[in-house]
Design a protein around this motif. Structure first.
Motif, PDB file in Angstrom:
ATOM      1  N   GLY A 117       7.322  -3.919  -3.885  1.00 51.28           N
ATOM      2  CA  GLY A 117       8.492  -3.481  -4.669  1.00 51.28           C
ATOM      3  C   GLY A 117       8.175  -3.475  -6.155  1.00 51.28           C
ATOM      4  O   GLY A 117       8.586  -2.576  -6.903  1.00 51.28           O
ATOM      5  N   ALA A 118       7.420  -4.487  -6.596  1.00 49.24           N
ATOM      6  CA  ALA A 118       7.038  -4.549  -8.018  1.00 49.24           C
ATOM      7  C   ALA A 118       6.214  -3.316  -8.377  1.00 49.24           C
ATOM      8  O   ALA A 118       6.422  -2.696  -9.426  1.00 49.24           O
ATOM      9  CB  ALA A 118       6.248  -5.824  -8.306  1.00 49.24           C
ATOM     10  N   TRP A 119       5.293  -2.933  -7.495  1.00 52.05           N
ATOM     11  CA  TRP A 119       4.446  -1.776  -7.778  1.00 52.05           C
ATOM     12  C   TRP A 119       5.296  -0.506  -7.926  1.00 52.05           C
ATOM     13  O   TRP A 119       5.057   0.323  -8.812  1.00 52.05           O
ATOM     14  CB  TRP A 119       3.395  -1.586  -6.683  1.00 52.05           C
ATOM     15  CG  TRP A 119       2.478  -0.450  -7.010  1.00 52.05           C
ATOM     16  CD1 TRP A 119       2.463   0.791  -6.448  1.00 52.05           C
ATOM     17  CD2 TRP A 119       1.481  -0.436  -8.035  1.00 52.05           C
ATOM     18  NE1 TRP A 119       1.517   1.577  -7.053  1.00 52.05           N
ATOM     19  CE2 TRP A 119       0.897   0.846  -8.032  1.00 52.05           C
ATOM     20  CE3 TRP A 119       1.036  -1.388  -8.960  1.00 52.05           C
ATOM     21  CZ2 TRP A 119      -0.123   1.205  -8.920  1.00 52.05           C
ATOM     22  CZ3 TRP A 119       0.031  -1.035  -9.837  1.00 52.05           C
ATOM     23  CH2 TRP A 119      -0.536   0.254  -9.811  1.00 52.05           C
ATOM     24  N   GLN A 120       6.328  -0.367  -7.064  1.00 50.68           N
ATOM     25  CA  GLN A 120       7.184   0.830  -7.162  1.00 50.68           C
ATOM     26  C   GLN A 120       7.916   0.842  -8.511  1.00 50.68           C
ATOM     27  O   GLN A 120       8.058   1.898  -9.130  1.00 50.68           O
ATOM     28  CB  GLN A 120       8.153   0.862  -5.975  1.00 50.68           C
ATOM     29  CG  GLN A 120       7.397   1.161  -4.679  1.00 50.68           C
ATOM     30  CD  GLN A 120       8.249   1.009  -3.428  1.00 50.68           C
ATOM     31  OE1 GLN A 120       8.866  -0.048  -3.214  1.00 50.68           O
ATOM     32  NE2 GLN A 120       8.287   2.036  -2.595  1.00 50.68           N
ATOM     33  N   VAL A 141      -8.303  -5.878  -0.183  1.00 45.95           N
ATOM     34  CA  VAL A 141      -8.135  -4.506   0.305  1.00 45.95           C
ATOM     35  C   VAL A 141      -6.787  -4.349   1.015  1.00 45.95           C
ATOM     36  O   VAL A 141      -6.095  -3.338   0.863  1.00 45.95           O
ATOM     37  CB  VAL A 141      -9.310  -4.120   1.245  1.00 45.95           C
ATOM     38  CG1 VAL A 141      -9.081  -2.751   1.849  1.00 45.95           C
ATOM     39  CG2 VAL A 141     -10.629  -4.158   0.475  1.00 45.95           C
ATOM     40  N   GLU A 142      -6.365  -5.383   1.762  1.00 52.14           N
ATOM     41  CA  GLU A 142      -5.092  -5.259   2.488  1.00 52.14           C
ATOM     42  C   GLU A 142      -3.905  -5.073   1.527  1.00 52.14           C
ATOM     43  O   GLU A 142      -2.922  -4.413   1.868  1.00 52.14           O
ATOM     44  CB  GLU A 142      -4.876  -6.481   3.399  1.00 52.14           C
ATOM     45  CG  GLU A 142      -4.685  -7.793   2.664  1.00 52.14           C
ATOM     46  CD  GLU A 142      -4.950  -9.018   3.558  1.00 52.14           C
ATOM     47  OE1 GLU A 142      -6.112  -9.234   3.941  1.00 52.14           O
ATOM     48  OE2 GLU A 142      -3.994  -9.742   3.855  1.00 52.14           O
ATOM     49  N   HIS A 143      -4.012  -5.641   0.330  1.00 56.94           N
ATOM     50  CA  HIS A 143      -2.921  -5.474  -0.647  1.00 56.94           C
ATOM     51  C   HIS A 143      -2.978  -4.088  -1.295  1.00 56.94           C
ATOM     52  O   HIS A 143      -1.939  -3.485  -1.568  1.00 56.94           O
ATOM     53  CB  HIS A 143      -2.989  -6.586  -1.698  1.00 56.94           C
ATOM     54  CG  HIS A 143      -3.045  -7.955  -1.099  1.00 56.94           C
ATOM     55  ND1 HIS A 143      -4.030  -8.868  -1.386  1.00 56.94           N
ATOM     56  CD2 HIS A 143      -2.247  -8.542  -0.159  1.00 56.94           C
ATOM     57  CE1 HIS A 143      -3.840  -9.956  -0.665  1.00 56.94           C
ATOM     58  NE2 HIS A 143      -2.762  -9.788   0.086  1.00 56.94           N
ATOM     59  N   LEU A 144      -4.202  -3.595  -1.518  1.00 58.23           N
ATOM     60  CA  LEU A 144      -4.339  -2.210  -2.023  1.00 58.23           C
ATOM     61  C   LEU A 144      -3.763  -1.244  -0.984  1.00 58.23           C
ATOM     62  O   LEU A 144      -3.070  -0.279  -1.327  1.00 58.23           O
ATOM     63  CB  LEU A 144      -5.814  -1.881  -2.289  1.00 58.23           C
ATOM     64  CG  LEU A 144      -6.509  -2.701  -3.395  1.00 58.23           C
ATOM     65  CD1 LEU A 144      -8.006  -2.387  -3.421  1.00 58.23           C
ATOM     66  CD2 LEU A 144      -5.877  -2.416  -4.766  1.00 58.23           C
ATOM     67  N   ASP A 145      -4.040  -1.525   0.295  1.00 57.10           N
ATOM     68  CA  ASP A 145      -3.522  -0.663   1.365  1.00 57.10           C
ATOM     69  C   ASP A 145      -1.989  -0.696   1.391  1.00 57.10           C
ATOM     70  O   ASP A 145      -1.342   0.333   1.610  1.00 57.10           O
ATOM     71  CB  ASP A 145      -4.049  -1.123   2.738  1.00 57.10           C
ATOM     72  CG  ASP A 145      -5.531  -0.823   2.926  1.00 57.10           C
ATOM     73  OD1 ASP A 145      -6.065   0.006   2.162  1.00 57.10           O
ATOM     74  OD2 ASP A 145      -6.147  -1.425   3.829  1.00 57.10           O
ATOM     75  N   ALA A 146      -1.416  -1.873   1.179  1.00 59.00           N
ATOM     76  CA  ALA A 146       0.048  -2.007   1.252  1.00 59.00           C
ATOM     77  C   ALA A 146       0.727  -1.174   0.164  1.00 59.00           C
ATOM     78  O   ALA A 146       1.767  -0.543   0.425  1.00 59.00           O
ATOM     79  CB  ALA A 146       0.449  -3.481   1.130  1.00 59.00           C
ATOM     80  N   ILE A 147       0.156  -1.114  -1.032  1.00 61.66           N
ATOM     81  CA  ILE A 147       0.820  -0.281  -2.050  1.00 61.66           C
ATOM     82  C   ILE A 147       0.504   1.199  -1.818  1.00 61.66           C
ATOM     83  O   ILE A 147       1.343   2.052  -2.075  1.00 61.66           O
ATOM     84  CB  ILE A 147       0.537  -0.739  -3.506  1.00 61.66           C
ATOM     85  CG1 ILE A 147      -0.934  -0.775  -3.829  1.00 61.66           C
ATOM     86  CG2 ILE A 147       1.200  -2.066  -3.804  1.00 61.66           C
ATOM     87  CD1 ILE A 147      -1.213  -1.061  -5.308  1.00 61.66           C
ATOM     88  N   ALA A 148      -0.699   1.483  -1.277  1.00 61.34           N
ATOM     89  CA  ALA A 148      -1.037   2.896  -1.004  1.00 61.34           C
ATOM     90  C   ALA A 148      -0.110   3.483   0.064  1.00 61.34           C
ATOM     91  O   ALA A 148       0.133   4.691   0.080  1.00 61.34           O
ATOM     92  CB  ALA A 148      -2.499   3.005  -0.558  1.00 61.34           C
ATOM     93  N   ALA A 149       0.432   2.618   0.911  1.00 58.83           N
ATOM     94  CA  ALA A 149       1.317   3.102   1.976  1.00 58.83           C
ATOM     95  C   ALA A 149       2.655   3.601   1.431  1.00 58.83           C
ATOM     96  O   ALA A 149       3.347   4.385   2.087  1.00 58.83           O
ATOM     97  CB  ALA A 149       1.554   1.984   2.998  1.00 58.83           C
ATOM     98  N   VAL A 150       3.037   3.153   0.229  1.00 57.81           N
ATOM     99  CA  VAL A 150       4.346   3.554  -0.314  1.00 57.81           C
ATOM    100  C   VAL A 150       4.234   4.326  -1.630  1.00 57.81           C
ATOM    101  O   VAL A 150       5.250   4.738  -2.188  1.00 57.81           O
ATOM    102  CB  VAL A 150       5.256   2.326  -0.569  1.00 57.81           C
ATOM    103  CG1 VAL A 150       5.511   1.556   0.718  1.00 57.81           C
ATOM    104  CG2 VAL A 150       4.672   1.414  -1.644  1.00 57.81           C
TER     105      VAL A 150
END
Ligand code: NAD
Length: 276
Positions: A117-120, A141-150
């Motif tokens: 949410g912070a990234w958005q 990488v899993e956190h980079l993936d999580a923001i890339a998903a949204v």
């Protein structure tokens, strides 16, 4: 004083070498940043967590250096993730600036569940000109993936612990594939590695180049394409750390330093950094 710029994926550039300010209080940050700017540093790394943005801001104001010649990074702390706009507003007030060059999510703090949410919201802060670029810190990488998903906005960089004992080779390979630059925090070992005692062959290498071990390590980061901002409070070391543009480490010596890697963290693991 020459400092190389590197290009980021949003079309901006960043000075490849700057000054870190972790554990400096307001008054010492004001003094050290003032000296650094006078010596020729133009890139300062701070964070709301460090409690020194006001001191950094006073040094910037007193320097008289045009704003567009400076590169200022600050970071959104874990507890600020749900209110990133207010958090950046407070940081800007303390810094006395109308925008920063780079705003980072300081830690993913995954147990809190708020970094996506912070990234958005970061995308909106960028669109509104409150920060020129947006990026992350301590992301796996899993956190980079999580923001890339949204989000279609790829972080310009990921600021992670990185020094000869922890070279982050796998993460850096993913960064390279995705166009994400890598910043090295703790580039000299976070004050917890005695470079000469722990890496005796580094001292020999430094002697051969007529440089200090710290200069050789910083030059290694530079030749690896990493962005660094070593911290020091001493004027001589501010100058020493900036004086790394007049020599080149030969490829076989770069390989020797690459061989120092032990995948050994000095700071917290990103999955553990969920503090308030
Ligand atoms: P660093 O690797 O820059 O080490 C600082 C230590 O090295 C200090 O003890 C200093 O006295 C010593 N030093 C500096 N120059 C030297 C020289 N020429 N010779 C010998 N010793 C020297 O560690 P750091 O401060 O942790 O990292 C740099 C910056 O990275 C911080 O100041 C901060 O801005 C940032 N940082 C970010 C995070 C994050 O989570 N994103 C975490 C830690 C630090």
């Amino acid at each position: 004083m020459f400092i190389k710029n590197v290009s980021l994926n949003d079309g901006t550039t960043i000075p490849q070498l700057g000054l870190g300010t972790y554990r400096l209080d307001d008054d010492s940050a004001e003094r050290v940043v003032s000296e650094a700017l006078e010596i020729g540093y133009r890139h300062i790394d701070t964070a709301s967590l460090y409690g020194n943005e006001a001191g950094v801001g006073r040094a910037i104001a007193a320097s008289g250096i045009p704003r567009d010649e400076l590169y200022i990074t600050t970071k959104c702390w874990n507890s600020e993730q749900p209110e990133a706009r207010d958090a950046l507003g407070r940081s800007l007030d303390r810094l006395g600036l109308d925008h920063v060059n780079l705003y980072l999510v300081h830690w993913p703090a995954p147990a809190r569940g708020t970094f996506v949410g912070a990234w958005q919201e970061f995308e909106n802060l960028k669109a509104d000109g409150l920060t020129t670029s947006i990026g992350v810190s301590n992301f796996l990488v899993e956190h980079l993936d999580a923001i890339a998903a949204v989000s279609d906005t790829v972080p310009v960089l990921n600021q992670v612990e990185l020094h000869p004992l922890l070279q982050q080779n796998e993460l850096r390979a993913v960064h390279a594939e995705r166009g994400i630059a890598t910043e090295s925090w703790g580039p000299l070992g976070h004050g917890k590695v005695d470079l000469t005692a722990d890496l005796p062959s580094l001292a020999l290498l430094a002697e051969r180049y007529g440089k200090t071990p710290a200069q050789v390590v910083l030059r290694w980061h530079i030749q690896e394409g990493l962005i660094v901002f070593p911290k020091t409070t001493q004027r001589e070391r501010l100058i020493e750390n900036l004086s790394i543009w007049d020599f080149e480490i030969a490829e076989h010596d770069m390989d020797e330093i690459r061989g120092f890697n032990r995948d050994e963290r000095i700071g917290a693991h990103p999955l553990e950094g969920n503090w308030d």
